[in-house]
Write a protein that holds these residues in place. Structure first.
Motif, PDB file in Angstrom:
ATOM      1  N   LYS A 158      38.081  51.395 -11.243  1.00  0.00           N
ATOM      2  CA  LYS A 158      36.885  52.225 -11.075  1.00  0.00           C
ATOM      3  C   LYS A 158      35.876  51.862 -12.164  1.00  0.00           C
ATOM      4  O   LYS A 158      36.222  51.776 -13.333  1.00  0.00           O
ATOM      5  CB  LYS A 158      37.265  53.699 -11.190  1.00  0.00           C
ATOM      6  N   GLY A 159      34.648  51.593 -11.763  1.00  0.00           N
ATOM      7  CA  GLY A 159      33.600  51.239 -12.710  1.00  0.00           C
ATOM      8  C   GLY A 159      33.353  49.755 -12.828  1.00  0.00           C
ATOM      9  O   GLY A 159      32.338  49.343 -13.415  1.00  0.00           O
ATOM     10  N   ASP A 160      34.277  48.934 -12.267  1.00  0.00           N
ATOM     11  CA  ASP A 160      34.055  47.486 -12.290  1.00  0.00           C
ATOM     12  C   ASP A 160      32.860  47.124 -11.413  1.00  0.00           C
ATOM     13  O   ASP A 160      32.545  47.816 -10.433  1.00  0.00           O
ATOM     14  CB  ASP A 160      35.292  46.733 -11.784  1.00  0.00           C
ATOM     15  N   HIS A 161      32.204  46.033 -11.773  1.00  0.00           N
ATOM     16  CA  HIS A 161      31.083  45.560 -10.953  1.00  0.00           C
ATOM     17  C   HIS A 161      31.577  45.169  -9.571  1.00  0.00           C
ATOM     18  O   HIS A 161      32.627  44.534  -9.430  1.00  0.00           O
ATOM     19  CB  HIS A 161      30.422  44.353 -11.630  1.00  0.00           C
TER      20      HIS A 161
ATOM     21  N   LYS B  97      26.622  49.159  -6.578  1.00  0.00           N
ATOM     22  CA  LYS B  97      26.833  48.059  -7.514  1.00  0.00           C
ATOM     23  C   LYS B  97      28.152  48.155  -8.276  1.00  0.00           C
ATOM     24  O   LYS B  97      28.570  47.184  -8.902  1.00  0.00           O
ATOM     25  CB  LYS B  97      25.682  47.991  -8.510  1.00  0.00           C
ATOM     26  N   PHE B  98      28.777  49.334  -8.225  1.00  0.00           N
ATOM     27  CA  PHE B  98      30.008  49.521  -8.978  1.00  0.00           C
ATOM     28  C   PHE B  98      31.103  50.068  -8.065  1.00  0.00           C
ATOM     29  O   PHE B  98      30.831  50.730  -7.063  1.00  0.00           O
ATOM     30  CB  PHE B  98      29.779  50.460 -10.161  1.00  0.00           C
TER      31      PHE B  98
ATOM     32  N   GLY C  17      30.445  53.148  -5.592  1.00  0.00           N
ATOM     33  CA  GLY C  17      30.052  54.500  -5.941  1.00  0.00           C
ATOM     34  C   GLY C  17      29.049  54.473  -7.066  1.00  0.00           C
ATOM     35  O   GLY C  17      28.814  53.459  -7.705  1.00  0.00           O
ATOM     36  N   ILE C  18      28.474  55.619  -7.326  1.00  0.00           N
ATOM     37  CA  ILE C  18      27.516  55.757  -8.422  1.00  0.00           C
ATOM     38  C   ILE C  18      28.283  56.139  -9.670  1.00  0.00           C
ATOM     39  O   ILE C  18      29.023  57.139  -9.711  1.00  0.00           O
ATOM     40  CB  ILE C  18      26.469  56.834  -8.083  1.00  0.00           C
ATOM     41  N   ILE C  19      28.153  55.343 -10.702  1.00  0.00           N
ATOM     42  CA  ILE C  19      28.849  55.589 -11.957  1.00  0.00           C
ATOM     43  C   ILE C  19      27.948  56.422 -12.870  1.00  0.00           C
ATOM     44  O   ILE C  19      26.828  56.031 -13.184  1.00  0.00           O
ATOM     45  CB  ILE C  19      29.236  54.273 -12.652  1.00  0.00           C
ATOM     46  N   THR C  20      28.438  57.578 -13.250  1.00  0.00           N
ATOM     47  CA  THR C  20      27.683  58.449 -14.148  1.00  0.00           C
ATOM     48  C   THR C  20      28.298  58.433 -15.533  1.00  0.00           C
ATOM     49  O   THR C  20      29.519  58.332 -15.682  1.00  0.00           O
ATOM     50  CB  THR C  20      27.687  59.893 -13.617  1.00  0.00           C
TER      51      THR C  20
END
Length: 309
Positions: free
Chosen positions: A261-264, A278-279, A305-308
Motif C-alpha cells: 500500500k502506497g507504492d507507485h 497513481k498509488f 487509491g488516494i494516499i493521505t
C-alpha cells in the motif's frame, strides 16, 4: 613426388576434418553455455513455457478467478475478504507446489536406494553384493511421484538368471597372482557430478510435470478440502495448482511480484482494478515474473487509491 603429394593431400584432408569436428564441438559448447538456465531462451514447442504460462495466468484471472469471486461474494463474503481469500489461495497452492517439487529432488537418492534395497533383499538375490545389481539387459523401470509428504515408487523388475547375477565375478581377476602384477592398476571410478545430476533431475522433473500434475492436485485437495467447502471454487484451485506446478518446474523457477500500500502504481506490472490513481491501495492479483526479479510475463491487478498523509 607423387607419393609425397598424395600424403600431403591426405594429411590436409584429415586436418580439415579434425578442424570441422572441433568447430562443431565448440559451437555446441557455446550453445549449451548460452541456453543453460537461461529463461530467455525457451523451447517453442513446449506448451507450458513461461510465455504461454503468462497467457494462461491472465486467463485464470479473467475466468476462474471471476467465477470464484462471485461464488464467494454470493455466499456472504465481503469484496475485500473475497479478494484476499483468492490471493491467499494462489500463494498457498504455489508454496505447496514449491515444496513438492523440491521434495522430488531431495528424495531422489532415498527413492533409488529404497528400490535397490528391496531388490537386493529379495531371496533370489541374497548373494548379490550391496553395490551390485545386474539386470542382464532387461529393463528396470522406476517411477517416482510426489504425493503429500511421501515418495511412491512403482517398479517393474524382471528377475535375472543365475548367470546374470554372477557378472560381478567377471570383474575379478581370473588369476589370483594377477593382483601382485606390476601391470595391475586401480582405476578409481569417477563420481557423478552432483551439479550435473541435479540438472538432469530438474530436466526430467519438467518433462514429466504434466503427468505428475494430477497427483499434485489430488494431494492438495485430499489434504485441504472439506465437505463444507464451496464446490464452485474447485476449478479455481485446480487451475492455481496447474500454474504453480508449471512455475516451479522451470529452470530457474518463475515467481510472483506484489506491492505494498502506497507504492507507485506501475502500469507495466499491474492493471487497474476498479479505479485509477497513481498509488496502490491494495493488490488484487500479483504479477507473474519470468524468474525472481525478472521481467513480467503476466500482469497483475491492483487497486489504486488516494494516499493521505
Amino acid at each position: 613426388m607423387l607419393q609425397e603429394a598424395k600424403r600431403l593431400k591426405d594429411e590436409l584432408k584429415s586436418l580439415k576434418a579434425e578442424n570441422e569436428r572441433l568447430r562443431l564441438r565448440l559451437s555446441k559448447f557455446a550453445g549449451d553455455q548460452l541456453t543453460r538456465d537461461n529463461p530467455n531462451i525457451t523451447d517453442l514447442s513446449d506448451p507450458n513455457r513461461p510465455q504461454k504460462l503468462g497467457e494462461k495466468y491472465s486467463e485464470l484471472y479473467d475466468n476462474e478467478w471471476t467465477e470464484a469471486y462471485e461464488s464467494l461474494t454470493h455466499s456472504g463474503y465481503s469484496e475485500a475478504d473475497a479478494v484476499e481469500t483468492l490471493q491467499l489461495t494462489l500463494k498457498n497452492t504455489f508454496q505447496f507446489c514449491e515444496r513438492k517439487a523440491q521434495l522430488i529432488l531431495q528424495k531422489r537418492e532415498d527413492a533409488v536406494n529404497l528400490l535397490f534395497e528391496e531388490y537386493r533383499n529379495s531371496a533370489i538375490l541374497e548373494a548379490v553384493p550391496s553395490h551390485v545389481t545386474v539386470t542382464g539387459g532387461k529393463r528396470a523401470l522406476l517411477v517416482i511421484a510426489s504425493y503429500g509428504s511421501l515418495i511412491f515408487i512403482q517398479k517393474c523388475l524382471v528377475l535375472t538368471s543365475g548367470e546374470d547375477m554372477q557378472l560381478q565375478k567377471r570383474w575379478e581377476p581370473k588369476r589370483r597372482n594377477f593382483l601382485d602384477s606390476k601391470t595391475f592398476t586401480d582405476d578409481t571410478p569417477q563420481q557423478a557430478d552432483p551439479v550435473h545430476v541435479d540438472k538432469q533431475m530438474k530436466q526430467l522433473r519438467k518433462e514429466v510435470a504434466g503427468s505428475i500434475l494430477p497427483i499434485v492436485q489430488k494431494a492438495y485437495m485430499d489434504a485441504s478440502w472439506q465437505m463444507e467447502c464451496l464446490s464452485s471454487l474447485k476449478p479455481f484451485i485446480n487451475k492455481c495448482l496447474f500454474i504453480g506446478w508449471m512455475m516451479v518446474v522451470q529452470t530457474p523457477p518463475m515467481d510472483f511480484k506484489s506491492a505494498k500500500k502506497g507504492d507507485h502504481f506501475d502500469k507495466n506490472i499491474f492493471n487497474q482494478y476498479t479505479k485509477s490513481g497513481k498509488f496502490i491501495d491494495f493488490v488484487v492479483w500479483p504479477a507473474l515474473l519470468l524468474n525472481k526479479d525478472g521481467p513480467v510475463v503476466g500482469k497483475g491487478t491492483a487497486q489504486p487509491g488516494i494516499i493521505t498523509t
